[in-house]
Design an enzyme around this catalytic site. Structure first.
Site, PDB file in Angstrom:
ATOM      1  CD  GLN A  30      -1.007  -0.791   3.614  1.00  0.00           C
ATOM      2  OE1 GLN A  30      -2.236  -0.738   3.599  1.00  0.00           O
ATOM      3  NE2 GLN A  30      -0.357  -1.431   4.564  1.00  0.00           N
ATOM      4  CD  GLU A 105      -0.127  -4.135   9.717  1.00  0.00           C
ATOM      5  OE1 GLU A 105      -0.111  -3.995   8.487  1.00  0.00           O
ATOM      6  OE2 GLU A 105      -1.120  -3.856  10.424  1.00  0.00           O
ATOM      7  CG  ASP A 137      -2.799 -13.030   4.817  1.00  0.00           C
ATOM      8  OD1 ASP A 137      -3.441 -14.060   5.047  1.00  0.00           O
ATOM      9  OD2 ASP A 137      -3.308 -11.993   4.342  1.00  0.00           O
ATOM     10  CG  ASP A 156      -7.006  -1.901  14.644  1.00  0.00           C
ATOM     11  OD1 ASP A 156      -7.661  -1.243  13.823  1.00  0.00           O
ATOM     12  OD2 ASP A 156      -6.128  -1.410  15.367  1.00  0.00           O
ATOM     13  CB  THR A 158      -7.448  -1.227   5.877  1.00  0.00           C
ATOM     14  OG1 THR A 158      -7.257  -2.490   5.232  1.00  0.00           O
ATOM     15  CG2 THR A 158      -6.095  -0.692   6.321  1.00  0.00           C
ATOM     16  CG  ASP A 159     -12.514   1.031   5.569  1.00  0.00           C
ATOM     17  OD1 ASP A 159     -12.690   0.717   6.765  1.00  0.00           O
ATOM     18  OD2 ASP A 159     -12.478   2.201   5.162  1.00  0.00           O
TER      19      ASP A 159
END
Length: 219
Positions: A30, A105, A137, A156, A158-159
Site C-alpha cells: 500500500q 500485521e 497475512d 483492527d 483497514t476497510d
C-alpha cells in the site's frame, strides 16, 4: 495552506489543513503517507485514506478494546489482526491480567513508521515482554493457529478493500471462531453505518459474522 481531503459521499467531504507532508512510501502492499498539522497533529493515510491522527486516536482504540474486557475481565491471551499503528495493542497492554498479546500485521512498514512518526500509539509496544509481533497475512496466521488458543481476537484492519479484503470473508471468520475458546470474543472493525456506501459494506460483513457466531452485536 495545504489541505488533505477525503470524499465520504457525493455530498460530504472531510478536510484537514496540514503544515507539511513529513514522509511518503510505497510498500509492496500500500501507499503510506504521514502529515503534520496544528489541529490534529501527526496523522497518516493508507492508499489515501486516513487511519490515525494524534488528536482523536484514543476514541477508536479505546472502543475497540475495552468493551471486551468489560464483558470478560479474565482475558489472558489476545490476538490482534492488523493494528499496525500500535494503538490497539497499547490499550490491551494496560490490563495487567493479560499474559500474552500477538499482533499480526501484514505490512511491517506501517508499524516501523508509526514507531518513528507516531510514538503516541506505537512507542514502547515492541519492548513490552508480553508482546509478540508477527508481520504476515492475518488469514494465513489464524489458519495455522491451534484450536481454542485465544480468549479475544481484535480485528483492527483497514476497510474491506485492498490488503484488508481477506479479513472480511466467511473463511476468515470461521477460522477466528475455531481459535477462540468457549467464552471467547471477536471484535471486528467492519465500517460505519453513517454513510450509505459504508453501511452496505458493514451489513455484508456483519451478515457473515452472524452466520458463524451465536451472539452478535453492533456498536
Amino acid at each position: 495552506m495545504n489541505w488533505y481531503t477525503e470524499s465520504w459521499s457525493d455530498e460530504c467531504k472531510f478536510s484537514i489543513a496540514y503544515d507539511e507532508k513529513i514522509y511518503s512510501e510505497k510498500t509492496p502492499f500500500q501507499q503510506i503517507d504521514f502529515y503534520k498539522g496544528k489541529e490534529f497533529g501527526t496523522f497518516f493515510t493508507l492508499d489515501g485514506l486516513m487511519m490515525v491522527n494524534e488528536k482523536d486516536e484514543f476514541i477508536y482504540h479505546e472502543m475497540i478494546v475495552h468493551p471486551a474486557f468489560a464483558t470478560n475481565p479474565n482475558i489472558k491471551r489476545v490476538l490482534i489482526i492488523g493494528g499496525g499503528d500500535g494503538g490497539t495493542a497499547r490499550e490491551v497492554l494496560r490490563y495487567k491480567s493479560v499474559e500474552e498479546v500477538v499482533m499480526v500485521e501484514i505490512d511491517e512498514r506501517v508499524f516501523r513508521l508509526c514507531q518513528k512518526y507516531l510514538p503516541v500509539t506505537a512507542g514502547g509496544i515492541e519492548e513490552e515482554p508480553r508482546m509478540t509481533l508477527k508481520f504476515e497475512d492475518g488469514l494465513a496466521y489464524v489458519k495455522k493457529a491451534p484450536d481454542a488458543s485465544f480468549e479475544l481476537i481484535l480485528v483492527d484492519s483497514t476497510d474491506p478493500i485492498s490488503v484488508g479484503e481477506g479479513l472480511f470473508t466467511i473463511e476468515f471468520y470461521q477460522e477466528c471462531y475455531r481459535v477462540l475458546r468457549n467464552d471467547g470474543i471477536l471484535i471486528n472493525q467492519h465500517e460505519s453505518p453513517y454513510f450509505t456506501e459504508y453501511a452496505e459494506n458493514m451489513k455484508r460483513a456483519h451478515k457473515k459474522i452472524k452466520h458463524i457466531f451465536p451472539i452478535t452485536h453492533v456498536y
